[in-house]
Design an enzyme around this catalytic site. Structure first.
Site, short mmCIF file in Angstrom:
data_model
loop_
_atom_site.label_atom_id
_atom_site.label_comp_id
_atom_site.label_asym_id
_atom_site.label_seq_id
_atom_site.Cartn_x
_atom_site.Cartn_y
_atom_site.Cartn_z
N GLY A 180 0.79 -1.23 0.00
CA GLY A 180 0.00 0.00 0.00
C GLY A 180 0.82 1.28 0.00
O GLY A 180 0.26 2.37 -0.12
N HIS A 196 14.09 15.01 0.03
CA HIS A 196 13.58 15.44 1.34
C HIS A 196 14.48 15.05 2.51
O HIS A 196 14.32 15.61 3.61
CB HIS A 196 12.18 14.86 1.60
CG HIS A 196 11.12 15.35 0.67
ND1 HIS A 196 10.85 16.69 0.50
CD2 HIS A 196 10.26 14.68 -0.15
CE1 HIS A 196 9.86 16.82 -0.39
NE2 HIS A 196 9.50 15.62 -0.81
ZN LIG Z 1 7.41 14.75 -4.67
#
Ligand SMILES: [Zn+2]
Length: 437
Positions: A32, A146
């Site tokens: 998922g 990130h």
């Molecule tokens: Zn992105």
């Protein structure tokens, strides 16, 4: 520096290296989870079946050591990534929290090897550019923008973009980072927020959206003031709007910053119909950014990034590979191992949706002017007097402490292995649950 639009045929023919490791598609974030490394294998398979590998040198990256990762990341964080596994997680509850690992960034089998694989292509690619053996390097497994110095974030663990830029800084005084992922390139911006040797430029959805940073007023700090450029956008960005802001801003950046190398993060979650995104770019609109950056003839590292609608990503990155390799490819998809994903039309290019573009021409114009004003403040050809060490660590505790190491890279003497045609065309393999989404 060349001016875009004045290219000759010989200049258009760039030497392109493409980094890929067939193992990358075998890693799995969990049932998922929207991030699917399998998309890199699907992309590779489409690249191969279009015959694009004949226009490039294909490399399997030589794995970098964990020490190479600690040029940006903290030792304890990298050591943690090395030891953590689904079997011993219960013994590391505090570290899991501290390093933000467990939910968006889950622990899965082979996590550290996965990080090594995608990071090795980016660092190895940067090293290859530094040796001037190639004009363009592609590593779609990378672009995990990130990750922070001691923290996983947004499906990213090791920030290969930052590590590749550090490698490029060994040779180049100034490196430009451009990010067209729908999410703000926060990890890269933060790492270089106080230096004028790296300019970061990010176009992203802003406002109640991950990671929440990237305001137009965030422009860098200390020596890095005016070297972080953020274009915050609303839902529904379309091709014309994107091109209308991307081209003038990047042209101005090239003029005032004059980078020695460019890193382009090509996150495909800015495409129309992305599972997590909310822009409305076509594959051509996304690829136009690649085309434009390429036209400046600056050594270029092209990375992947986000992208969560499985049938879009291979189309987008294969098209962008064709742009970089300088070969037109037909819209009708060649037969490939994942052909069933590309129905019902089996074409390279996809129609966009009829969603409303919430970016008014007035808003785009106003923000563009605001950013061009900031760029006007950039001193011509900075970088001759660079503050390092103490100052960096005081003003930006989470950023880079420059070592100013111009020595030859001991870790990767660029022994990335060239693949022959047999190795390039590997067999189909996949985890059963990858067929979802
Ligand atoms: Zn992105």
């Amino acid at each position: 520096m060349s001016t875009p639009g004045t290219t000759t045929t010989s200049l258009n023919q760039r030497r392109v290296s493409y980094f890929y490791d067939a193992e990358i598609g075998n890693y799995h974030y969990g049932q998922g989870h929207p991030m699917k490394p399998h998309r890199i294998r699907m992309t590779h398979n489409l690249v191969v079946n279009y015959g694009l590998y004949r226009r490039m040198e294909v490399f399997r990256p030589r794995l970098v050591s964990h020490t190479a990762m600690t040029r940006f990341h903290s030792d304890d964080y990298i050591n943690f990534l090395k030891v953590i596994s689904p079997d011993n997680m219960q013994d590391y509850i505090r570290q899991l929290q501290r390093f933000n690992v467990g939910e968006d960034c889950p622990v899965f089998d082979g996590l550290f090897e996965f990080c090594q694989l995608y990071t090795s292509g980016s660092i190895g690619g940067a090293a290859r550019l530094n040796e001037n053996r190639v004009d363009v390097v592609i590593n779609f497994a990378g672009g995990l923008h990130h990750a922070k110095r001691a923290e996983a974030s947004g499906f990213c663990y090791v920030n290969d973009c930052v590590l590749a830029i550090l490698e490029l800084l060994k040779k180049h005084e100034r490196v430009l980072y451009i990010d067209i992922d729908i999410h703000h390139g926060d990890g890269v911006e933060e790492a270089f927020y106080t230096t004028n040797r790296v300019m970061t430029v990010s176009f992203h959805k802003f406002g109640e959206y991950f990671p929440g940073t990237g305001d137009v007023h965030d422009i860098g700090h200390a020596d890095g003031k005016n070297y972080a450029i953020n274009f915050p956008l609303n839902d529904g960005m379309d091709d014309d709007s994107f091109r209308g802001v991307f081209r003038p801003i990047i042209a101005k950046v090239m003029e005032v910053f004059q980078p020695g190398a460019v890193v382009l993060q090509c996150g495909a979650d800015s495409l129309s119909g992305d599972r997590l995104g909310c822009f409305n770019l076509s594959i051509k609109g996304h690829g136009d950014c690649v085309e434009f950056v390429k036209s400046f003839h600056i050594p270029m590292l092209v990375l992947g990034g986000g992208g969560y609608t499985l049938r879009n990503i291979p189309r987008c990155w294969t098209y962008e590979t064709s742009i970089l390799a300088g070969e037109d490819i037909k819209d009708e998809l060649p037969f490939n191992d994942y052909f069933e994903y590309f129905g019902p039309d089996y074409r390279l290019h996809l129609p966009v949706s009829n969603m409303e573009n919430l970016n008014s021409p007035e808003y785009l114009q106003r923000t563009k002017i605001q950013l061009l004003e900031i760029l006007r403040e950039v001193e011509p050809v900075p970088g001759t007097q660079i503050q390092t060490g103490q100052i960096e660590s005081q003003t930006n505790p989470r950023g880079i402490i420059f070592e100013m190491d111009h020595s030859t890279q001991e870790e990767n003497e660029n022994e990335d292995e060239t693949m022959d045609n047999q190795q390039i065309r590997e067999e189909r393999k996949e985890h059963p649950s990858e067929l979802e989404g």
